[in-house]
Scaffold this motif. Structure first.
Motif, mmCIF file in Angstrom:
data_model
loop_
_atom_site.group_PDB
_atom_site.id
_atom_site.type_symbol
_atom_site.label_atom_id
_atom_site.label_comp_id
_atom_site.label_asym_id
_atom_site.label_seq_id
_atom_site.Cartn_x
_atom_site.Cartn_y
_atom_site.Cartn_z
ATOM 1 N N SER A 39 0.603 -1.392 0.200
ATOM 2 C CA SER A 39 -0.060 -0.081 0.183
ATOM 3 C C SER A 39 0.948 1.172 0.208
ATOM 4 O O SER A 39 0.611 1.836 -0.525
ATOM 5 N N THR A 40 1.996 1.215 0.936
ATOM 6 C CA THR A 40 3.308 2.359 0.831
ATOM 7 C C THR A 40 3.723 2.691 -0.499
ATOM 8 O O THR A 40 3.500 3.420 -1.380
ATOM 9 N N ILE A 41 4.071 1.356 -1.288
ATOM 10 C CA ILE A 41 3.785 1.863 -2.642
ATOM 11 C C ILE A 41 3.212 2.457 -4.230
ATOM 12 O O ILE A 41 3.296 3.152 -4.639
ATOM 13 N N LEU A 42 1.492 1.501 -3.625
ATOM 14 C CA LEU A 42 0.457 2.454 -4.492
ATOM 15 C C LEU A 42 0.789 3.582 -4.164
ATOM 16 O O LEU A 42 0.325 4.170 -5.045
ATOM 17 N N ASP A 43 0.601 3.810 -3.358
ATOM 18 C CA ASP A 43 0.077 5.561 -2.839
ATOM 19 C C ASP A 43 1.260 6.378 -3.613
ATOM 20 O O ASP A 43 0.650 7.200 -3.674
ATOM 21 N N ILE A 44 2.423 6.260 -3.161
ATOM 22 C CA ILE A 44 3.858 6.780 -4.299
ATOM 23 C C ILE A 44 3.791 6.807 -5.580
ATOM 24 O O ILE A 44 3.575 7.853 -5.855
ATOM 25 N N VAL A 75 6.847 19.906 -1.768
ATOM 26 C CA VAL A 75 7.854 19.799 -1.590
ATOM 27 C C VAL A 75 7.014 18.372 -0.272
ATOM 28 O O VAL A 75 7.871 17.574 0.100
ATOM 29 N N GLU A 76 6.166 19.278 0.140
ATOM 30 C CA GLU A 76 5.526 18.213 1.758
ATOM 31 C C GLU A 76 5.483 17.235 1.112
ATOM 32 O O GLU A 76 5.305 15.975 1.963
ATOM 33 N N GLN A 77 4.846 17.029 -0.667
ATOM 34 C CA GLN A 77 3.996 15.364 0.011
ATOM 35 C C GLN A 77 5.794 14.669 -0.388
ATOM 36 O O GLN A 77 6.176 12.924 -0.025
ATOM 37 N N VAL A 78 6.724 15.251 -1.398
ATOM 38 C CA VAL A 78 8.264 13.942 -0.569
ATOM 39 C C VAL A 78 8.522 14.112 0.407
ATOM 40 O O VAL A 78 8.290 12.835 0.912
ATOM 41 N N GLU A 79 8.364 14.841 1.815
ATOM 42 C CA GLU A 79 8.250 14.270 2.737
ATOM 43 C C GLU A 79 7.682 12.903 3.535
ATOM 44 O O GLU A 79 8.321 12.852 4.099
ATOM 45 N N LYS A 80 6.764 13.139 2.978
ATOM 46 C CA LYS A 80 5.519 12.778 3.458
ATOM 47 C C LYS A 80 6.174 11.016 3.212
ATOM 48 O O LYS A 80 5.978 9.769 3.680
ATOM 49 N N TRP A 81 6.470 11.258 2.221
ATOM 50 C CA TRP A 81 6.735 9.814 1.232
ATOM 51 C C TRP A 81 7.837 9.105 1.999
ATOM 52 O O TRP A 81 8.562 7.951 2.317
ATOM 53 N N ILE A 82 8.564 10.310 2.414
ATOM 54 C CA ILE A 82 10.152 9.441 2.841
ATOM 55 C C ILE A 82 9.597 8.888 4.139
ATOM 56 O O ILE A 82 9.938 7.886 4.513
#
Ligand code: GCW
Length: 693
Positions: free
Chosen positions: A511-516, A631-638
């Protein structure tokens, strides 16, 4: 060349993959393979071998391969029309078989004389190979049980191709995953192991054609069509043939001159025509099933028919005539525009160019010519409207060209799952024959009855251990093939398949990879170029921001930002008139400021920064907000990726983490450069008073 490689989605339970529920359900069938009758063709052998090796890895047990059904349960392989295979003939009806075509297949549960088996039946040996890969995928994905299993599949597109932009010095134009796996030191590599592995990856998702050299054909590559290099080309063709993939070559239109044969490359000159006929005859002596020529002519300084006062139809038809006796095709690219434009000239519009050049030639091309059209009218930007040339030519074969390599979408350092973008292109209704004239059907030859059609794309692979530079970028190559087989698959379904085959069945990982993946294209768009304006990248490299990098250049790629506003006026009344290359309601939709969709606003209109979008925000506030949000989105992915550390193998965990950190830095740079540029131009403050420099 790096000869170590990752197995991508063909790892079959290696590394961290847990045994899926489907394998358990099918367990009783997987110890025996019955491969009867045929068995002689290399493709049939490939199919048997792929199934044997795949099952051995998935189940941990080597299956027995037998010509006859001895066990009570087994997997049976067969080819329709093959040498009277009773396991197959009893359970496939004639009419059904006819519908499959050569590349289709059936996977179904069958029973005969007290035996119970899974039948994989191909319309030909090639269809069988595709069926085998489907079955192996099934074992790793769905919770499908053998009961009621009955799949009948055939591909939507005739040509399902990739184009390598590889040069013989080993470099790859717009390659972001290392050096070429095909060439080194101006030669085709002697060890083709990795090429074979690539063929497997491609065949596993249904690709059936490959052009193996860059469309910019330089000096050495020009010789690929000569007896000096053809024996090596033939070796490569042999490898791909075993996986049902046909080989094509990009050719240099000026080859007759450069190889010393003639003083001109004029397509109407008999000596030139004869020269191409001779070369083509040579090619077919070495590669009997050669696919044909891919041509970039009169494009970005490449030679072409214009030099001789001839047009594209003259050029393409000359090559088509040479290929015709052998059934070969000419894939003629429509990426033709003025790359020496004066930026002061406000009338010339690169977006118009392909349509303006080719539309008037409709009906003039021979029927073994296919026009290869990029999805966007400009290039491969993160957001463009769909090229209006699709469907605009009723009597000329067309195919679509996508770009898997992420030239303008983060260069495989940023995650950018492109399937959602491609689906938007395919679903676009051109209205060329009234409602329901979608691009996906046009390039399948289902709107106008094209003799040849399909989809191709610039490949993303190199000799990096993981093939694509970024592990997550493997999903684009995988998804590309799956989409060409069946464009009705959703981007989510494709991502889920890929993730479970590549990373296993863990729910958190999936689910993490799917969301990213699903969030990645809008995210890349959000912190790079706003509202369809495009470019704003560092010239030549196309990575990182440089708002005015192309503004005063010759490339025809401008945004026209001044202190009051931004965007390109492509309307009929006051602009370049590009909007009217679309049909009816589409032309009206884009032409009017009121109806033009936000995401394409600056592609079609020049507006003040204070213009209010359909979203309710002003253009300038949209620019600020999206750049902060990206930028915030990328922070969430990390943060989400970090939470997977214990569930992934250390190597892939660390690799993706490193890329995400680089993406974050790059996204911040984009945010700050773009926001600052537009703040300084407009003098308008961010409503939320965030930091802008
Ligand atoms: O997008 C541009 C690239 C060129 C490429 C060209 C093309 C192969 O920047 O590198 O050349 O497209 O598609 O021909």
């Amino acid at each position: 060349m790096n000869s170590n490689y990752d197995l991508a989605w063909l790892r079959y339970g290696g590394a961290s993959v847990e045994r899926s529920a489907a394998i358990q359900l099918f367990e009783g069938y997987l110890s025996n393979i019955v491969a009867a009758g045929e068995g002689s063709s290399p493709l049939f052998r490939t199919a048997v071998q792929e199934l044997t090796e795949g099952l051995a890895k998935l189940t941990g047990k080597q299956p027995a391969v037998e010509p006859n059904a001895a066990a009570d349960r087994f997997v049976a392989l067969g080819t329709i029309g093959g040498a009277g295979n009773p396991l197959l003939n009893d359970s496939v009806e004639g009419a059904e078989a006819a519908r499959l075509g050569e590349e289709g297949y059936i996977i179904r549960k069958a029973a005969r004389e007290g035996k119970d088996y899974i039948l994989i039946a191909g319309g030909s040996d090639k269809g069988l190979l595709y069926g085998v890969f489907h079955f192996l995928r099934l074992l790793q994905t769905a919770g499908q049980s053998p009961d009621g299993l009955n799949l009948v599949e055939a591909p939507k597109y005739q040509l399902r191709m990739v184009n390598q932009w590889d040069n013989m010095d080993g470099s790859i134009e717009r390659g972001y995953a290392g050096q070429s796996i095909f060439y080194q030191d101006s030669k085709i590599v002697s060890d083709l192991t990795r090429v074979r592995e690539y063929a497997r990856l491609l065949a596993s998702v249904g690709i059936n054609g490959i052009a193996i050299n860059n469309v910019n054909v330089h000096e050495v590559e020009t010789k690929l069509i000569t007896p000096e290099l053809l024996p090596d080309v033939a070796r490569v063709a042999d490898v791909f043939r075993e996986y049902g993939i046909r080989l094509y070559l990009s050719v240099n239109f000026a080859a007759p001159i450069e190889l010393g044969g003639t003083s001109t490359a004029d397509p109407l000159e008999p000596a030139v025509q004869e020269w191409w006929k001779q070369r083509t005859a040579d090619i077919y002596r070495y590669v009997a099933d050669f696919g044909g020529f891919l041509v970039k002519a009169d494009s970005e300084n490449r030679p072409g028919p214009f030099t001789y006062g001839r047009d594209h139809a003259d050029g393409a038809n000359m090559l088509a005539e040479a290929l015709e006796p052998y059934g070969g095709l000419v894939l003629w690219r429509c990426f033709v525009y003025d790359c020496h434009q004066d930026w002061r000239d406000r009338k010339t519009d690169r977006a118009r160019a392909a349509y303006d050049h080719f539309k008037p030639l409709d009906g003039r091309f021979k029927d073994n010519v296919i026009l290869q059209i990029k999805n966007g009218p400009m290039d491969f930007q993160v957001r463009e409207p769909v090229s209006p040339l699709f469907g605009a030519m009723k009597q000329t074969n067309q195919m679509l060209e996508f770009q898997i390599t992420q030239e303008y979408t983060g260069q495989q350092r940023h995650v950018c799952y492109l399937i959602p973008q491609w689906k938007e292109v395919l679903e676009f209704d051109t209205l060329c024959e009234g409602e329901g004239s979608k691009v996906k059907d046009i390039v399948a030859g289902q709107v106008h009855p094209y003799k040849h059609s399909g989809i191709t794309a610039v490949s993303s692979i190199g000799d990096d251990y993981n093939w694509t530079g970024h592990y997550l970028a493997q999903s684009n190559l995988y998804g590309y093939g799956r989409l060409l087989w069946n464009p009705e698959l959703s981007a989510e379904e494709i991502a889920e398949e890929w993730t479970s085959m590549t990373f296993g069945v863990n729910q958190d990982v999936a689910s993490t990879i799917l969301d990213i993946l699903m969030e990645s294209w809008p995210t890349y768009e959000s912190y790079t170029s706003p509202l369809g304006v495009g470019w704003m990248v560092v010239p030549h490299y196309h990575y990182g921001p440089d708002v005015d990098g192309y503004e005063y250049s010759k490339w025809g790629t401008y945004h026209f930002a001044d202190r009051d506003g931004i965007g390109v006026d492509r309307t009929l009344a006051t602009g370049t008139g590009y909007s009217h290359q679309y049909v009816g309601a589409n032309a009206a939709l884009y032409d009017s400021l009121e109806s033009c969709p936000d995401e394409l606003l600056l592609f079609f209109h020049h507006v003040p920064y204070t213009y209010v979008l359909k979203s309710g925000k002003t253009v300038i506030q949209h620019i600020y907000d999206t750049h902060f949000a990206g930028v915030e989105q990328v922070e969430k992915w990390i943060a989400r990726w970090d939470a997977l550390e214990s569930k992934l193998d250390p190597q892939r965990f660390a690799h993706v983490k490193e890329r995400l950190l680089e993406q974050l830095e790059s996204a911040k740079h984009w945010r700050d450069v773009i926001n600052t540029y537009f703040y300084r131009k407009s003098g308008i403050k961010d409503q939320h008073n965030r930091v802008i420099y």
